[in-house]
Enzyme design. Structure first.
Site, mmCIF file in Angstrom:
data_model
loop_
_atom_site.group_PDB
_atom_site.id
_atom_site.type_symbol
_atom_site.label_atom_id
_atom_site.label_comp_id
_atom_site.label_asym_id
_atom_site.label_seq_id
_atom_site.Cartn_x
_atom_site.Cartn_y
_atom_site.Cartn_z
ATOM 1 N N HIS A 54 12.334 -98.101 51.559
ATOM 2 C CA HIS A 54 11.992 -96.907 51.512
ATOM 3 C C HIS A 54 11.797 -96.312 52.910
ATOM 4 C CE1 HIS A 54 7.804 -98.879 51.006
ATOM 5 N NE2 HIS A 54 7.501 -98.124 51.762
ATOM 6 N N HIS A 70 6.653 -94.615 58.323
ATOM 7 C CA HIS A 70 7.165 -95.832 58.538
ATOM 8 C C HIS A 70 8.396 -96.351 57.826
ATOM 9 C CE1 HIS A 70 4.627 -96.573 54.854
ATOM 10 N NE2 HIS A 70 5.429 -97.315 54.372
ATOM 11 N N GLU A 130 7.571 -101.956 57.543
ATOM 12 C CA GLU A 130 6.835 -102.313 56.362
ATOM 13 C C GLU A 130 8.123 -103.443 55.927
ATOM 14 O OE1 GLU A 130 6.030 -99.973 53.287
ATOM 15 O OE2 GLU A 130 4.925 -101.344 52.483
HETATM 16 CO CO CO Z 1 5.616 -98.252 52.462
#
Ligand code: CO
Length: 140
Positions: free
Chosen positions: A7, A78, A128
């Site tokens: 994502h 992020h 991440e």
């Molecule tokens: Co995230």
């Protein structure tokens, strides 16, 4: 090993307004909302073929996303890549000098484990890594 872009996360000051924008104005499929206490965030997910957009908002006005909004304002927060071996990737990258925001992975949304690479290790981009713990059985 990183297997896909899981994502892209956007920090938003008004979660309801942002959900309306992505759902009604942009027409993305809203998949729901989840509070992630460990990260002090309220998240909302939208499906895009092959990946997701994740809106993140401070839970109870506290935590790292509150700090981000205060310091940098709303915006891209992020990138998240799915990995099939989060501990192995952490070791491999730490050996190359990468720094992480925590010493070990922590619980993320959807029963996953997550860890963040320090933006100073990646040209200012917070990255991440996530590993799903309840993988659906692989198709044969
Ligand atoms: Co995230």
């Amino acid at each position: 090993m990183l297997v896909r872009l899981d994502h892209i996360a956007v920090a938003v000051p008004d979660l309801s307004a942002a959900i309306r924008r992505f759902q009604e104005d942009l027409g993305l499929h809203f998949e729901g909302q989840e509070d992630v206490a460990a990260a002090q965030t309220r998240t909302a997910f939208f499906a895009v073929p092959g990946t997701h957009i994740e809106l993140i908002h401070p839970l109870d006005g506290q935590g790292p996303v509150a700090g981000f909004l205060e310091k940098r304002g709303p915006g891209l927060h992020h990138l998240c890549f799915e990995t099939d071996d989060i501990h192995g990737d952490m070791q491999r990258l730490a050996a190359k000098g990468y720094r992480f925001l925590s010493a070990a992975p922590t619980p993320g949304a959807h029963g996953s484990l997550v860890v963040f690479i320090h933006p100073k290790s990646a040209d200012g981009v917070l990255i991440e890594l996530t590993q799903r713990l309840s993988q659906p059985p692989a198709a044969e």
